[in-house]
Enzyme design. Structure first.
Site, PDB file in Angstrom:
ATOM      1  N   ARG A 118      57.416  60.293  47.719  1.00 18.37           N
ATOM      2  CA  ARG A 118      56.105  59.668  47.960  1.00 18.37           C
ATOM      3  C   ARG A 118      55.014  60.185  47.016  1.00 18.37           C
ATOM      4  NH1 ARG A 118      58.171  60.468  53.242  1.00 18.37           N
ATOM      5  NH2 ARG A 118      58.771  58.492  54.212  1.00 18.37           N
ATOM      6  N   LYS A 140      47.857  52.692  37.118  1.00 18.75           N
ATOM      7  CA  LYS A 140      48.692  51.546  37.478  1.00 18.75           C
ATOM      8  C   LYS A 140      50.110  51.803  37.001  1.00 18.75           C
ATOM      9  CE  LYS A 140      46.170  47.181  37.852  1.00 18.75           C
ATOM     10  NZ  LYS A 140      45.989  45.863  37.213  1.00 18.75           N
ATOM     11  N   GLU A 182      44.262  44.778  23.244  1.00 20.14           N
ATOM     12  CA  GLU A 182      43.632  45.419  24.401  1.00 20.14           C
ATOM     13  C   GLU A 182      42.293  46.051  24.023  1.00 20.14           C
ATOM     14  OE1 GLU A 182      44.272  45.375  27.503  1.00 20.14           O
ATOM     15  OE2 GLU A 182      46.311  44.579  27.622  1.00 20.14           O
ATOM     16  N   LYS A 224      37.854  51.392  30.115  1.00 17.75           N
ATOM     17  CA  LYS A 224      38.797  51.394  31.233  1.00 17.75           C
ATOM     18  C   LYS A 224      38.471  52.498  32.215  1.00 17.75           C
ATOM     19  CE  LYS A 224      43.519  50.753  32.628  1.00 17.75           C
ATOM     20  NZ  LYS A 224      44.903  50.433  32.245  1.00 17.75           N
ATOM     21  N   GLU A 234      41.846  47.958  42.538  1.00 16.89           N
ATOM     22  CA  GLU A 234      41.673  46.568  42.145  1.00 16.89           C
ATOM     23  C   GLU A 234      41.144  45.679  43.258  1.00 16.89           C
ATOM     24  OE1 GLU A 234      44.128  44.572  38.712  1.00 16.89           O
ATOM     25  OE2 GLU A 234      45.143  44.162  40.604  1.00 16.89           O
ATOM     26  N   ARG A 238      38.216  46.055  38.967  1.00 14.01           N
ATOM     27  CA  ARG A 238      39.331  46.368  38.079  1.00 14.01           C
ATOM     28  C   ARG A 238      40.029  45.106  37.582  1.00 14.01           C
ATOM     29  NH1 ARG A 238      43.425  51.485  38.525  1.00 14.01           N
ATOM     30  NH2 ARG A 238      44.718  50.972  36.748  1.00 14.01           N
ATOM     31  N   ASN A 242      42.151  42.427  33.493  1.00 16.62           N
ATOM     32  CA  ASN A 242      43.219  41.442  33.323  1.00 16.62           C
ATOM     33  C   ASN A 242      42.773  40.240  32.488  1.00 16.62           C
ATOM     34  OD1 ASN A 242      45.422  42.611  34.873  1.00 16.62           O
ATOM     35  ND2 ASN A 242      44.128  42.279  36.664  1.00 16.62           N
ATOM     36  N   HIS A 245      45.317  38.225  30.654  1.00 12.18           N
ATOM     37  CA  HIS A 245      46.645  38.620  31.115  1.00 12.18           C
ATOM     38  C   HIS A 245      47.368  37.551  31.932  1.00 12.18           C
ATOM     39  CE1 HIS A 245      45.408  42.476  29.661  1.00 12.18           C
ATOM     40  NE2 HIS A 245      46.502  43.077  30.073  1.00 12.18           N
ATOM     41  N   HIS A 249      50.865  37.202  30.485  1.00 12.41           N
ATOM     42  CA  HIS A 249      52.093  37.593  31.185  1.00 12.41           C
ATOM     43  C   HIS A 249      53.053  36.405  31.307  1.00 12.41           C
ATOM     44  CE1 HIS A 249      50.305  41.357  33.371  1.00 12.41           C
ATOM     45  NE2 HIS A 249      50.557  41.566  32.105  1.00 12.41           N
ATOM     46  N   HIS A 261      53.456  42.500  23.921  1.00 15.70           N
ATOM     47  CA  HIS A 261      52.465  42.309  24.976  1.00 15.70           C
ATOM     48  C   HIS A 261      51.090  41.993  24.398  1.00 15.70           C
ATOM     49  CE1 HIS A 261      50.212  42.966  28.687  1.00 15.70           C
ATOM     50  NE2 HIS A 261      49.463  43.853  28.047  1.00 15.70           N
TER      51      HIS A 261
END
Length: 357
Positions: A118, A140, A182, A224, A234, A238, A242, A245, A249, A261
Site C-alpha cells: 500500500r 501520477k 509538454e 506543473k 485532479e 490538475r 491534460n 491529451h 491519447h 507521446h
C-alpha cells in the site's frame, strides 16, 4: 544555469534540476531504507549504473530490475513481475523504488511503489525531456490496458525527483523534440514566456546543452509544481495539464503506441485549439500560434492517421469523461484553460477535419 535549481512541489516533494546531479537521488531517499528496486529500461544501463553505484556507495542493497522499453513496460504483467521480485527479496515498507528512465518507466515504477504494501517511497531520475517536465513530477502513476492508456493507476507522491540535464546528451533528437510538446503545453496553459523563448530561438530550444532548454525545463516543472500543489488528486485544476491529451491519447492507442507521446500531444493541442476556435474561445491568432510554435521545433501540427469515428470511440473512454459525457480542456484565451463538457459531435468532427489541412 550556474548551479542546480530546486523546485518545490508545495510540501509534497522537491525536484532538483542541474548538471552532474545523478548522485542526488541518494539524499532524497528517506532514512531507514535498506534496499532499493532499481527500475530501468532493458539495455539502458549507463545512467542507471551511475545511480546504482551511488546507492551502493551509500550502503544500500540494489536489486536491478530491467523492464521493456516504451509503452510495453506499462502492463499488469510487467508490474506483477516487479511485485514478485520485491516479494522474493522481502521488501518492506521502509525499502524503496528508484526509477531511472523515461516517462513509461516513471509511470510504471511509481505504480509499483504505490501498490506494494500500500505504498513505499519512490525516487524518480528521469532521462528524457518528457519525463523531466511531466511524468516524473507530481505523483501520477499508471499502467495501460487494452481499452486505454493510464486507465489503471494511483496518486503516489515521490520522495523526490532528480533531473540531470547532462543525460540529454545521449537522447535521440526526435525524443528531445517530442518532449518539448509538454513544455509548449505549459506555455499555452500557464506561462506564455515559454512560448516567447521558443519563438525567439527554436534552435536553442532543441539543443540539449543550451541555457534556453534548461530554462524551458525549469519553467515547465514550475508550472506543473504549482498546479499539482493546489490539486494533487485532479479535482479540476490538475485537469488543465491534460491540454491536448484527450485526442493525443486516442491517437497513441489507435496507432498501437508506435507514435511518440509528445507528437500525439502536439496533434491533440492543435485539435483542442481548433475546437476552441469553433466554440468561440480561441481567436485566429492564438490558433495560428499553436501551429507556428509547435512547427518551429519540428512537432506535427496535422494528422490524417485515423478516422474520426475511431478516435471518438477511444476519447469516449478517456478518464476525464463523466457519465458518458466527454470532457476536454480548451483555452479561453492564452493561459486560461477551461473545461469543455459534452461538445456537439459536429464541432468535434469539424475540428478533426481541420487537422488534415
Amino acid at each position: 544555469m550556474s548551479g542546480p535549481v530546486t523546485v518545490h512541489v508545495g510540501e509534497l516533494h522537491d525536484v532538483v534540476v542541474g548538471r552532474g546531479v545523478l548522485d542526488r537521488a541518494v539524499e532524497m531517499l528517506p532514512d531507514g531504507v535498506r534496499q532499493v528496486l532499481l527500475v530501468r529500461p532493458e539495455g539502458f544501463d549507463r545512467y542507471a549504473a551511475a545511480v546504482a553505484g551511488a546507492l551502493e556507495e551509500a550502503g544500500l542493497v540494489v536489486l536491478d530490475a530491467p523492464v521493456p522499453d516504451a509503452e510495453a513496460a506499462k502492463t499488469a504483467a510487467v508490474a506483477a513481475g516487479l511485485w514478485s521480485a520485491m516479494g522474493e527479496r522481502a521488501f518492506t515498507r521502509t525499502d524503496a523504488v528508484v526509477a531511472v528512465g523515461g516517462g513509461t518507466v516513471t509511470d510504471l515504477a511509481g505504480f509499483v511503489a504505490a501498490t506494494w504494501l500500500r505504498g513505499v517511497p519512490v525516487v524518480h531520475v528521469p532521462t528524457t525531456v518528457l519525463a523531466m517536465v511531466d511524468a516524473a513530477v507530481g505523483g501520477k502513476t499508471g499502467i495501460n490496458t487494452p481499452e486505454g492508456k493510464n486507465l489503471v493507476g494511483a496518486f503516489h507522491t515521490p520522495a523526490g525527483v532528480v533531473c540531470d540535464l547532462d543525460v540529454l546528451a545521449t537522447l535521440p533528437r526526435a525524443d528531445l523534440v517530442a518532449g518539448l510538446a509538454e513544455v509548449v503545453k505549459g506555455g499555452f496553459i500557464a506561462d506564455p514566456t515559454i512560448l516567447d523563448l521558443v519563438e525567439a530561438d527554436p534552435t536553442a530550444a532543441t539543443a540539449w546543452d543550451s541555457p534556453v532548454l534548461a530554462e524551458l525545463v525549469v519553467r515547465k516543472i514550475r508550472v506543473k509544481a504549482e498546479v499539482v500543489a493546489a490539486d494533487l488528486r485532479e479535482a479540476f485544476r490538475r485537469e488543465i495539464l491534460n491540454y491536448g491529451h484527450t485526442l493525443g491519447h486516442a491517437v497513441e492507442q489507435v496507432e498501437g503506441y508506435r507514435r511518440r507521446h509528445g507528437e500525439a500531444v502536439a496533434i491533440g493541442m492543435v485539435f483542442a485549439a481548433e475546437l476552441g476556435h469553433r466554440t468561440g474561445t480561441v481567436d485566429a491568432a492564438l490558433l495560428a500560434r499553436h501551429r507556428s510554435v509547435l512547427g518551429s521545433v519540428g512537432l506535427p501540427t496535422t494528422y490524417e492517421g485515423a478516422s474520426f469515428e475511431d478516435l471518438l470511440a477511444v476519447m469516449a473512454r478517456d478518464k476525464k469523461s463523466r457519465g458518458g459525457t466527454l470532457r476536454l480542456v480548451v483555452l479561453d484565451g492564452l493561459a486560461n484553460p477551461v473545461r469543455l463538457e459534452g461538445p456537439d459531435e459536429k464541432v468535434l468532427r469539424a475540428a478533426h477535419a481541420a487537422l488534415a489541412s
